[in-house]
Design an enzyme around this catalytic site. Structure first.
Site, short mmCIF file in Angstrom:
data_model
loop_
_atom_site.label_atom_id
_atom_site.label_comp_id
_atom_site.label_asym_id
_atom_site.label_seq_id
_atom_site.Cartn_x
_atom_site.Cartn_y
_atom_site.Cartn_z
N PRO A 217 0.82 -1.40 -0.25
CA PRO A 217 -0.18 -0.04 0.41
C PRO A 217 1.33 1.37 0.03
O PRO A 217 1.06 1.73 0.43
CB PRO A 217 -0.83 -0.40 1.56
CG PRO A 217 -0.97 -1.66 1.20
CD PRO A 217 0.51 -2.36 1.40
N CYS A 218 0.64 2.57 -0.57
CA CYS A 218 1.21 3.47 -1.04
C CYS A 218 0.49 4.56 -0.32
O CYS A 218 1.80 5.09 0.57
CB CYS A 218 0.94 4.18 -2.67
SG CYS A 218 1.73 2.49 -3.92
#
Length: 335
Positions: free
Chosen positions: A86-87
């Site tokens: 996840p960014c």
């Protein structure tokens, strides 16, 4: 038009094995598969992503699970561990909370690496991860990998340097067992002229007989800005914040919505992109199926790691890892 990655499912003695965490729409998995990696397990906690993965990788083990609770033990000894973590913990839109963000899955990934003991590791994320504020975070992660026996490096790669008609910078971590690391080299940028947005999407924009498609193609005369995927916490799909929408508008694209279909014959004004158009700009082949409604499919596409970029790094990893190839047998099944 971006080169299409269309290959049969690899299952032979020349392929290497890969397990991928947070696999999303399968962009990284497709790129790695195209250069010789057989996906043994693909894990994601989003049911639409899992449906997409199952629809395209029919012979892989696909798991609808949080990687923090997933059991990797059946895949110990896999050649490569890949991940599209996840960014938001490192993106400006996600407030860059880093280690304090509940969506930070780097610690869980380290636990899985320790369990699987892959010979190589490939993780992609946003450019924000290379900002000075995350120096300590990267150093700590790298040190933990070093203690496990890996040598690693971070690299900022631009998708437009690897055959994708889009300005899409991504950070990639590659880690290899110490005896293999010195053989690895980052892929060189391709010396090619990329097609413009107009050239890339012309046939898709014209499929309903839009009369002004030739005029639009002339206006859409550059490669695409970065597609912005958004998150589950936001509303419907669009092409990003105000600055991104302005960049799209300069190409004759309405970035406020994602369309269900191409413009009709008498359409006037700037057209919206469809999910399929966005997928092509990301480097997905036309045959790739995305599961879910429009918002869910757009997010899968726009958050993806472009397959051609994954292939460029994967090709070099394949070369290095085949120097001491292992034979892997798996007895698990899809869930």
């Amino acid at each position: 038009m971006t080169e299409q990655l269309v290959l049969p499912f690899l299952k032979n003695s020349t392929s290497l094995t890969v397990v991928e965490l947070c696999a999303g729409a399968g962009g990284q998995a497709l790129g790695l598969h195209s250069v010789g990696f057989q996906p043994l397990a693909l894990v994601d906690d989003d049911q639409n992503c899992v449906a997409t993965l199952k629809g395209n990788f029919k012979e892989a083990n696909v798991y609808l699970e949080d990687i923090r609770t997933w059991n990797p033990k059946p895949f110990e000894g896999v050649d490569l561990l890949a991940a599209g973590l996840p960014c938001p913990p490192f993106s400006k839109a996600g407030k860059q909370l880093g280690s304090d963000d509940e969506r930070n899955l780097f610690p869980a990934t380290l636990e899985i690496i320790n369990e699987l003991k892959p010979r190589g590791i490939m993780i992609e994320n946003v450019p924000g991860l290379l900002e000075p504020r995350f120096d300590d975070f990267r150093f700590e992660f790298q040190e933990k990998l070093r203690k496990m026996g890996y040598t690693c490096a971070w690299k900022l790669l631009n998708a437009c340097d690897y055959g994708v008609s889009q300005l899409r910078p991504r950070v990639v971590l590659v880690a290899l067992e110490k005896n293999l690391a010195s053989d690895f080299s980052w892929p060189y940028p391709m010396e090619i002229t990329l097609p413009t947005v107009g050239e890339t999407l012309y046939d898709l924009m014209a499929e309903n007989g839009w009369k002004q498609v030739d005029e639009w193609r002339q206006k859409a005369n550059r490669i695409a800005p970065t597609l912005v995927g958004g998150s589950k916490k936001h509303g419907g799909p669009d092409l990003g914040p105000t600055r991104a929408k302005k960049a799209w508008a300069s190409l004759g694209v309405n970035g406020h919505l994602i369309a269900q279909s191409a413009p009709q014959p008498d359409f006037k004004g700037d057209p919206c992109l469809t999910v399929r158009m966005c997928a092509r700009l990301q480097g997905f082949p036309n045959h790739w199926l995305f599961s879910g409604k429009k918002t869910a499919t757009y997010r899968q596409v726009a958050n993806a790691f472009p397959p051609p970029v994954a292939a460029s790094v994967g090709r070099e990893l394949f070369r290095v890892l085949t120097t001491t190839k292992k034979v892997f047998a798996v007895n698990s099944r899809s869930s």
